[in-house]
Structures are given as C-alpha cells and as structure tokens.
Design a protein around this motif. Structure first.
Motif, PDB file in Angstrom:
ATOM      1  N   ALA A 169       0.830  -1.208   0.000  1.00  0.00           N
ATOM      2  CA  ALA A 169       0.000   0.000   0.000  1.00  0.00           C
ATOM      3  C   ALA A 169       0.862   1.256   0.000  1.00  0.00           C
ATOM      4  O   ALA A 169       0.530   2.241  -0.679  1.00  0.00           O
ATOM      5  CB  ALA A 169      -0.945  -0.003   1.200  1.00  0.00           C
ATOM      6  N   SER A 170       1.981   1.237   0.732  1.00  0.00           N
ATOM      7  CA  SER A 170       2.878   2.396   0.749  1.00  0.00           C
ATOM      8  C   SER A 170       3.531   2.606  -0.609  1.00  0.00           C
ATOM      9  O   SER A 170       3.747   3.743  -1.032  1.00  0.00           O
ATOM     10  CB  SER A 170       3.953   2.226   1.822  1.00  0.00           C
ATOM     11  OG  SER A 170       3.380   2.296   3.106  1.00  0.00           O
ATOM     12  N   VAL A 171       3.846   1.517  -1.297  1.00  0.00           N
ATOM     13  CA  VAL A 171       4.411   1.629  -2.644  1.00  0.00           C
ATOM     14  C   VAL A 171       3.376   2.248  -3.581  1.00  0.00           C
ATOM     15  O   VAL A 171       3.673   3.186  -4.325  1.00  0.00           O
ATOM     16  CB  VAL A 171       4.890   0.257  -3.176  1.00  0.00           C
ATOM     17  CG1 VAL A 171       5.247   0.341  -4.656  1.00  0.00           C
ATOM     18  CG2 VAL A 171       6.087  -0.236  -2.369  1.00  0.00           C
ATOM     19  N   GLU A 172       2.157   1.756  -3.523  1.00  0.00           N
ATOM     20  CA  GLU A 172       1.102   2.277  -4.397  1.00  0.00           C
ATOM     21  C   GLU A 172       0.796   3.743  -4.101  1.00  0.00           C
ATOM     22  O   GLU A 172       0.475   4.500  -5.011  1.00  0.00           O
ATOM     23  CB  GLU A 172      -0.163   1.432  -4.276  1.00  0.00           C
ATOM     24  CG  GLU A 172      -0.074   0.120  -5.015  1.00  0.00           C
ATOM     25  CD  GLU A 172       0.271   0.285  -6.505  1.00  0.00           C
ATOM     26  OE1 GLU A 172      -0.551   0.841  -7.260  1.00  0.00           O
ATOM     27  OE2 GLU A 172       1.374  -0.134  -6.895  1.00  0.00           O
ATOM     28  N   ALA A 173       0.911   4.163  -2.847  1.00  0.00           N
ATOM     29  CA  ALA A 173       0.630   5.545  -2.463  1.00  0.00           C
ATOM     30  C   ALA A 173       1.803   6.487  -2.740  1.00  0.00           C
ATOM     31  O   ALA A 173       1.680   7.695  -2.579  1.00  0.00           O
ATOM     32  CB  ALA A 173       0.269   5.605  -0.976  1.00  0.00           C
ATOM     33  N   GLY A 174       2.959   5.924  -3.146  1.00  0.00           N
ATOM     34  CA  GLY A 174       4.122   6.749  -3.458  1.00  0.00           C
ATOM     35  C   GLY A 174       4.957   7.138  -2.249  1.00  0.00           C
ATOM     36  O   GLY A 174       5.877   7.939  -2.360  1.00  0.00           O
ATOM     37  N   ARG A 175       4.657   6.563  -1.088  1.00  0.00           N
ATOM     38  CA  ARG A 175       5.454   6.865   0.113  1.00  0.00           C
ATOM     39  C   ARG A 175       6.722   6.022   0.170  1.00  0.00           C
ATOM     40  O   ARG A 175       7.666   6.361   0.863  1.00  0.00           O
ATOM     41  CB  ARG A 175       4.614   6.623   1.367  1.00  0.00           C
ATOM     42  CG  ARG A 175       3.454   7.596   1.525  1.00  0.00           C
ATOM     43  CD  ARG A 175       2.712   7.389   2.831  1.00  0.00           C
ATOM     44  NE  ARG A 175       2.178   6.048   2.973  1.00  0.00           N
ATOM     45  CZ  ARG A 175       0.970   5.642   2.573  1.00  0.00           C
ATOM     46  NH1 ARG A 175       0.165   6.483   1.977  1.00  0.00           N
ATOM     47  NH2 ARG A 175       0.566   4.399   2.773  1.00  0.00           N
ATOM     48  N   LEU A 176       6.710   4.907  -0.526  1.00  0.00           N
ATOM     49  CA  LEU A 176       7.837   3.977  -0.556  1.00  0.00           C
ATOM     50  C   LEU A 176       8.100   3.578  -2.000  1.00  0.00           C
ATOM     51  O   LEU A 176       7.165   3.292  -2.746  1.00  0.00           O
ATOM     52  CB  LEU A 176       7.503   2.727   0.279  1.00  0.00           C
ATOM     53  CG  LEU A 176       8.441   1.526   0.157  1.00  0.00           C
ATOM     54  CD1 LEU A 176       9.827   1.841   0.710  1.00  0.00           C
ATOM     55  CD2 LEU A 176       7.845   0.316   0.877  1.00  0.00           C
ATOM     56  N   GLN A 177       9.361   3.585  -2.367  1.00  0.00           N
ATOM     57  CA  GLN A 177       9.782   3.021  -3.645  1.00  0.00           C
ATOM     58  C   GLN A 177      10.653   1.827  -3.310  1.00  0.00           C
ATOM     59  O   GLN A 177      11.425   1.865  -2.342  1.00  0.00           O
ATOM     60  CB  GLN A 177      10.567   4.044  -4.465  1.00  0.00           C
ATOM     61  CG  GLN A 177       9.703   5.198  -4.932  1.00  0.00           C
ATOM     62  CD  GLN A 177      10.542   6.287  -5.557  1.00  0.00           C
ATOM     63  OE1 GLN A 177      11.203   7.039  -4.846  1.00  0.00           O
ATOM     64  NE2 GLN A 177      10.521   6.384  -6.870  1.00  0.00           N
TER      65      GLN A 177
END
Length: 180
Positions: free
Chosen positions: A53-61
C-alpha cells in the motif's frame, strides 16, 4: 547478469515470498535490518505484503535485483511525509544475499535509489546502519557522510543492543526556491 528493477505494489505482493526468503537469510546471517532471529518466513512475507500500500501511495519506492530466476537483493526509499521535508528521503532495507555479496550489487542498488531520488527532486538522503558493520564500508565508498552514532540504538538479530551510525548524502540539485 543481474537486473535491478523498480517494483509496484502488486509486484511487491507477488514477490513477497521470495523477498521473505531474502530477509530471513539476511537476518540469519547476522545483519541488523529491524528483525530478530529466528525470523519466521511467513511473518517476513506478511511484512513485505504490508508494504504494498505504501508503494502504491508513493510513500515507498522499492527495487529488486534479479540474478537469473532469484532475487539477489533489494532496497527501499521512503519519502519524508511532512511538507517541510519533501526534499529528503530515507534509504531502507538494503539487503544482498550473502552468496551474492562482494560483486558490487549493494552499490548498484544504492546507485539506483540515489538516481531515482535525484530525478524525483529529492536533494538529501539519509540512512542508518549498525556501527562497525560491513555496510559502513559500502556507504563511505559511495560518498555518504557519517553524521553521528547513537549507542544502544537497536538490537541486532541476536537481541543484543548495538550502536547505530547515521549517514547522509546530497543528491540532485538543491533548489534555490522555497519548498512549496
């Protein structure tokens, strides 16, 4: 040949079991990456799935390094969430399989995260690692600057508290205009 590729949230879920094996192997080998030994593979896989979810939200790459059919390494880049910190990000979970170490893969993963950060307008990267660990040689060789150490900051995989050293690196171009 090793290929380093960014992964999406759904891909992170797809690779969760392979990444769990890498995480478990890394912890069993004594690397301090936030987990205690013994680390259950199911728990490790769930941890990776929870990052999607963090990857999809752009908070994590996140990136993976594939060596043939196997994941040989990974790295993450966490964006700072506050408006006054949009210029910085934290490098996290740089892991290379013990059998793949010593061939420059850690440096390649680090360079991929640094390039992407700079391309995205990030100008400052930070990270931390266990003081005295082999990772410190990598960070220094890659141009990172040590900025301090904190005793008893985190427990190693064996549960013993150990010091942590913090590093930073300027990347990209520092903007002349205020953040907005």
């Amino acid at each position: 040949m090793t290929e380093i590729v960014p992964v999406s949230g759904p891909e992170l879920v797809t690779y969760a079991d392979e990444l769990a094996a890498l995480l478990v192997e890394t912890v069993e080998n004594g690397s301090s990456v936030g987990f205690l030994a013994p680390l259950d593979r199911g728990t490790a896989a769930e941890w990776w799935r929870a990052r999607a979810a963090s990857v999809e939200a752009g908070r994590l790459q996140a990136w993976i390094a594939r060596d043939g059919e196997r994941i040989a390494g990974t790295i993450g880049l966490v964006r700072a969430p506050l408006p006054n910190a949009r210029h910085r990000a934290e490098v996290t979970k740089l892991m290379v399989r013990p059998s793949a170490r010593g061939r420059g893969l850690g440096r390649e993963l680090l360079a991929a995260a640094e390039r992407t950060a700079a391309d995205d307008g990030v100008t400052l990267l930070v990270l931390d690692t266990e003081s005295g660990s082999p990772a410190e040689r990598l960070y220094r060789a890659a141009g990172w600057t040590e900025c301090g150490s904190v005793p008893d900051y985190a427990a190693g995989p064996d549960g013993v508290l150990k010091p942590t050293t913090f590093y930073y690196k300027s990347v990209g171009r520092v903007a002349d205009a205020p953040l907005g």
